[in-house]
Enzyme design. Sequence first.
Site, PDB file in Angstrom:
ATOM      1  CB  VAL A 182       4.562  -4.292   4.075  1.00  0.00           C
ATOM      2  CG1 VAL A 182       4.670  -2.765   4.074  1.00  0.00           C
ATOM      3  CG2 VAL A 182       5.515  -4.900   5.101  1.00  0.00           C
ATOM      4  CB  ALA A 223       4.593  -3.307  -0.107  1.00  0.00           C
ATOM      5  N   GLY A 224       4.462  -0.835  -2.574  1.00  0.00           N
ATOM      6  CA  GLY A 224       5.040  -0.533  -3.881  1.00  0.00           C
ATOM      7  C   GLY A 224       5.830   0.762  -3.925  1.00  0.00           C
ATOM      8  CG  ASP A 248       1.014  -0.688  -3.716  1.00  0.00           C
ATOM      9  OD1 ASP A 248       1.773  -0.038  -2.976  1.00  0.00           O
ATOM     10  OD2 ASP A 248       0.207  -0.154  -4.511  1.00  0.00           O
ATOM     11  CG  ASP A 301      -8.639  -0.974  -3.293  1.00  0.00           C
ATOM     12  OD1 ASP A 301      -8.360  -0.310  -2.267  1.00  0.00           O
ATOM     13  OD2 ASP A 301      -9.454  -0.580  -4.147  1.00  0.00           O
ATOM     14  CB  VAL A 302      -6.087  -1.203   2.150  1.00  0.00           C
ATOM     15  CG1 VAL A 302      -4.721  -1.839   2.040  1.00  0.00           C
ATOM     16  CG2 VAL A 302      -6.018   0.292   1.856  1.00  0.00           C
ATOM     17  CE1 TYR A 342      -2.178  11.279   4.593  1.00  0.00           C
ATOM     18  CE2 TYR A 342      -1.381  12.967   6.097  1.00  0.00           C
ATOM     19  CZ  TYR A 342      -1.199  11.767   5.437  1.00  0.00           C
ATOM     20  OH  TYR A 342      -0.037  11.055   5.619  1.00  0.00           O
ATOM     21  CB  ALA A 343      -5.234  16.235   9.614  1.00  0.00           C
TER      22      ALA A 343
HETATM   23  P1  NAP Z   1       3.705   6.613  -1.187  1.00  0.00           P
HETATM   24  O1  NAP Z   1       5.129   6.612  -1.603  1.00  0.00           O
HETATM   25  O2  NAP Z   1       2.700   7.320  -2.013  1.00  0.00           O
HETATM   26  O3  NAP Z   1       3.252   5.093  -0.926  1.00  0.00           O
HETATM   27  C1  NAP Z   1       1.927   4.750  -0.662  1.00  0.00           C
HETATM   28  C2  NAP Z   1       1.624   3.453  -1.403  1.00  0.00           C
HETATM   29  O4  NAP Z   1       0.287   3.047  -1.064  1.00  0.00           O
HETATM   30  C3  NAP Z   1       1.660   3.619  -2.925  1.00  0.00           C
HETATM   31  O5  NAP Z   1       2.327   2.524  -3.526  1.00  0.00           O
HETATM   32  C4  NAP Z   1       0.189   3.629  -3.277  1.00  0.00           C
HETATM   33  O6  NAP Z   1      -0.074   3.215  -4.607  1.00  0.00           O
HETATM   34  C5  NAP Z   1      -0.348   2.640  -2.271  1.00  0.00           C
HETATM   35  N1  NAP Z   1      -1.796   2.712  -2.164  1.00  0.00           N
HETATM   36  C6  NAP Z   1      -2.614   3.792  -2.361  1.00  0.00           C
HETATM   37  N2  NAP Z   1      -3.887   3.433  -2.211  1.00  0.00           N
HETATM   38  C7  NAP Z   1      -3.914   2.104  -1.935  1.00  0.00           C
HETATM   39  C8  NAP Z   1      -4.946   1.163  -1.703  1.00  0.00           C
HETATM   40  N3  NAP Z   1      -6.247   1.520  -1.745  1.00  0.00           N
HETATM   41  N4  NAP Z   1      -4.608  -0.118  -1.423  1.00  0.00           N
HETATM   42  C9  NAP Z   1      -3.313  -0.502  -1.403  1.00  0.00           C
HETATM   43  N5  NAP Z   1      -2.293   0.337  -1.651  1.00  0.00           N
HETATM   44  C10 NAP Z   1      -2.580   1.632  -1.906  1.00  0.00           C
HETATM   45  O7  NAP Z   1       3.581   7.277   0.273  1.00  0.00           O
HETATM   46  P2  NAP Z   1       4.481   7.119   1.600  1.00  0.00           P
HETATM   47  O8  NAP Z   1       5.003   8.461   1.929  1.00  0.00           O
HETATM   48  O9  NAP Z   1       5.378   5.960   1.525  1.00  0.00           O
HETATM   49  O10 NAP Z   1       3.314   6.818   2.628  1.00  0.00           O
HETATM   50  C11 NAP Z   1       3.193   5.628   3.394  1.00  0.00           C
HETATM   51  C12 NAP Z   1       2.322   5.947   4.593  1.00  0.00           C
HETATM   52  O11 NAP Z   1       2.985   6.912   5.415  1.00  0.00           O
HETATM   53  C13 NAP Z   1       0.977   6.565   4.220  1.00  0.00           C
HETATM   54  O12 NAP Z   1      -0.018   6.044   5.052  1.00  0.00           O
HETATM   55  C14 NAP Z   1       1.194   8.037   4.480  1.00  0.00           C
HETATM   56  O13 NAP Z   1      -0.016   8.690   4.759  1.00  0.00           O
HETATM   57  C15 NAP Z   1       2.115   7.977   5.687  1.00  0.00           C
HETATM   58  N6  NAP Z   1       2.879   9.203   5.932  1.00  0.00           N
HETATM   59  C16 NAP Z   1       3.778   9.664   5.012  1.00  0.00           C
HETATM   60  C17 NAP Z   1       4.490  10.829   5.296  1.00  0.00           C
HETATM   61  C18 NAP Z   1       5.482  11.420   4.335  1.00  0.00           C
HETATM   62  O14 NAP Z   1       5.933  12.549   4.563  1.00  0.00           O
HETATM   63  N7  NAP Z   1       5.897  10.706   3.294  1.00  0.00           N
HETATM   64  C19 NAP Z   1       4.279  11.508   6.506  1.00  0.00           C
HETATM   65  C20 NAP Z   1       3.375  10.985   7.401  1.00  0.00           C
HETATM   66  C21 NAP Z   1       2.676   9.838   7.117  1.00  0.00           C
HETATM   67  P3  NAP Z   1      -0.248   4.402  -5.719  1.00  0.00           P
HETATM   68  O15 NAP Z   1       1.081   5.104  -5.788  1.00  0.00           O
HETATM   69  O16 NAP Z   1      -0.564   3.629  -6.950  1.00  0.00           O
HETATM   70  O17 NAP Z   1      -1.347   5.292  -5.229  1.00  0.00           O
END
Ligand code: NAP
Length: 255
Positions: free
Chosen positions: A13, A16-17, A39, A71-72, A165-166
């Site tokens: 995953v 995952a952090g 992560d 780093d993806v 983003y969109a």
């Molecule tokens: P989150 O809590 O910010 O988790 C995202 C994780 O990805 C963080 O641990 C972040 O690390 C890590 N990350 C960022 N850049 C990375 C990279 N280059 N390589 C590896 N890991 C990286 O956000 P979330 O809400 O769980 O989002 C998860 C997914 O769901 C995302 O794709 C987001 O766009 C999508 N999503 C979320 C929502 C919402 O409302 N929450 C809605 C629609 C879609 P850092 O914190 O250090 O940056």
Amino acid sequence: MVSGIVAGRLAIVTGAGSGIGRATCQVLSREGATVIAADKNYAAAEQTIKSHAALASGFNDAGDHSALELDVSDSKSVKHAVQKTLEQYKAPPTIVVNCAGITRDNWLLKLSEEDYSRVQDVNLKGTFLVMQAFAQAMADKGKPGSIVNISSIVAKYGNIGQTNYASSKAGVIAMTQSAAKELGKFNIRVNAVLPGFTETPIVETVPEKVMHQMIKMIPLGRMGQPSEIAEVITFLSSDKSSFVTGAAVDVTGGF
Ligand code: NAP
């Protein structure tokens, strides 16, 4: 003996952090998988494995779970992740969940090229790099598998301040559908999940007034919890969804 809908499977995953990625690790593990929490923030990924194991919040303790720095958006980092995984587990993961994602919101007329590109690099190119590398590893070993890519509901409708983003998330849907057509012959399924507004750190930057307006538009009248997204991801990862591929599933409370 571990039971559950993904018992005995190895899963990776990304992102995952935190948030949805962390919750996905938890639900996959509860359902019997061994989980690699990846992560770019290694400490956060490690915390996902440790905190949940320590709190016994559903993590199975039979699996040899691990954390991985990844780093993806960096192809070298992704290749290294595949190599490390093969060395450690002697087989590729057969569940791959692309959760890593970022926002850099701004009005179209103010959005910098840098913020546009960074979002595309992580959300869209990152999904491509991880999917390509791990699908190759599965195909090489003749392993069937399931890939779940996290898009967003804004991919369908757009959103103010999120042209970068969109569009990255719309790309994830098209990429998922195309990959599903190509990877079916290897018995690798590829699906997308489109979360709506979900309570994680990524939405903390949304102004409260905007959030209030958003919640009014959700028929269920609330934001989603990360675990509610993770349950759907886990279903799509498992053989319970064995005839589902190329799908884009909304998980939005009806938004
Ligand atoms: P989150 O809590 O910010 O988790 C995202 C994780 O990805 C963080 O641990 C972040 O690390 C890590 N990350 C960022 N850049 C990375 C990279 N280059 N390589 C590896 N890991 C990286 O956000 P979330 O809400 O769980 O989002 C998860 C997914 O769901 C995302 O794709 C987001 O766009 C999508 N999503 C979320 C929502 C919402 O409302 N929450 C809605 C629609 C879609 P850092 O914190 O250090 O940056």
